[in-house]
Design an enzyme around this catalytic site. Structure first.
Site, short mmCIF file in Angstrom:
data_model
loop_
_atom_site.label_atom_id
_atom_site.label_comp_id
_atom_site.label_asym_id
_atom_site.label_seq_id
_atom_site.Cartn_x
_atom_site.Cartn_y
_atom_site.Cartn_z
N ASP A 51 0.82 -1.20 0.00
CA ASP A 51 0.00 0.00 0.00
C ASP A 51 0.87 1.26 0.00
O ASP A 51 2.08 1.20 0.20
CB ASP A 51 -0.91 0.02 1.23
CG ASP A 51 -1.96 -1.07 1.19
OD1 ASP A 51 -2.32 -1.51 0.09
OD2 ASP A 51 -2.43 -1.47 2.28
N TYR A 131 6.91 -9.59 7.00
CA TYR A 131 6.94 -8.14 7.21
C TYR A 131 7.55 -7.82 8.56
O TYR A 131 7.54 -8.64 9.49
CB TYR A 131 5.52 -7.56 7.17
CG TYR A 131 4.92 -7.42 5.80
CD1 TYR A 131 4.98 -6.21 5.11
CD2 TYR A 131 4.25 -8.48 5.19
CE1 TYR A 131 4.41 -6.06 3.86
CE2 TYR A 131 3.68 -8.34 3.94
CZ TYR A 131 3.75 -7.12 3.27
OH TYR A 131 3.20 -6.98 2.04
#
Length: 286
Positions: A51, A131
């Site tokens: 994003d 992540y």
């Protein structure tokens, strides 16, 4: 010819990975650079579409070059003084050529390029993504050099409680409560690892690994753990919220700046095509 690219970027000034009309994105920047090197209209397939504002140190993509693009790449990289060069050599040199186009101090870099193994698909062959999320609380102090990749929380966070809450969420579950809903998209995921620690500078660092992530899942999971660290929720609450499969106001989606895609895992080369076929079939059923 399919080429694998290993990519890093500072997402601060990008509107995410995917192309969007009139907006600066990682995909558009890299594809434009590739076009200057190999010509035509190259299109990248990526392991995970990040994003706006999300960073990456271990992003993976692939590009398929047609015959004309292959010939141009081979011609542009031929260096008679270096002696005979294989196609593998010239594919590996593609990353340096892209760096020459984007510039030495760009906010995106291609750290490596190579011929993709048979059956490799950057998106569908992946078996997991990892992540990292970084938080600075009041006990950490503020480091202006880290401001683009660390989220500030104005509280003293209990990292042990956050770690316990994170580990309680691991496993195969429906994470609808921790995802932004998308029509007809499944929210069932296998969370393989989730834990917290403080690094040497006192920054709280989350390690989050899953087979795949739904929209905003990592930042929502982190938000739930912050609520635990602040004492607004306890360990049982984050599990109950998950099992209820409904979003609640107590779980905030934290800022993108603290999130970095650090690694994408793939099976052994002989299993790449099989994995891609399995993933495509599952997505079709979803």
């Amino acid at each position: 010819m399919r080429i694998r690219l290993d990519i890093a970027y500072d997402g601060t000034h990008f509107r995410g990975w995917a192309r969007q009309p009139g907006l600066r994105t990682v995909q558009e920047t890299l594809e434009s650079s590739l076009a200057r090197v190999v010509g035509g209209d190259p299109r990248l397939v990526v392991a995970g579409r990040t994003d706006a504002g999300v960073h990456a140190t271990g992003q993976v993509a692939h590009v398929d070059l047609d015959e004309a693009q292959q010939q141009r790449m081979l011609a542009r990289h031929a260096r008679p003084s270096a002696g005979p060069q294989t196609t593998e050599d010239r594919a590996a040199a593609l990353s340096a050529r892209i760096t020459g186009v984007v510039g030495a101090y760009s906010d995106v870099a291609v750290h490596g390029s190579r011929l993709a193994a048979e059956g490799f698909d950057a998106r569908f062959s992946a078996v997991w993504r990892r992540y990292e999320y970084r938080i600075g609380d009041v006990d950490t102090g503020y480091d202006p050099l880290e401001r683009h990749r660390t989220t500030a929380v104005r509280a003293s966070l209990d990292v042990k409680a956050m770690d316990a809450a994170a580990r309680a969420l691991v496993g195969l579950h429906d994470f609808a409560a921790y995802c932004k809903p998308r029509e007809e998209a499944t929210t069932i995921r296998t969370l393989l690892e989730f834990d917290w620690r403080r690094d040497d500078a006192g920054v709280l660092v989350a390690n989050v690994k899953a087979d795949a992530f739904c929209h905003s899942m990592v930042r929502a999971l982190v938000g739930a753990c912050v609520a635990v660290g602040e004492g607004r929720l306890d360990l049982d609450d984050v599990v109950d919220i998950r099992d209820a499969r409904e979003r609640v106001p107590e779980v905030k989606v934290l800022a993108a700046r603290g999130l970095t895609l650090t690694e994408v895992g793939y099976p052994a080369d002989e299993l790449l095509a099989q994995r891609a076929e399995q993933t495509r079939a599952r997505r079709d059923r979803e």
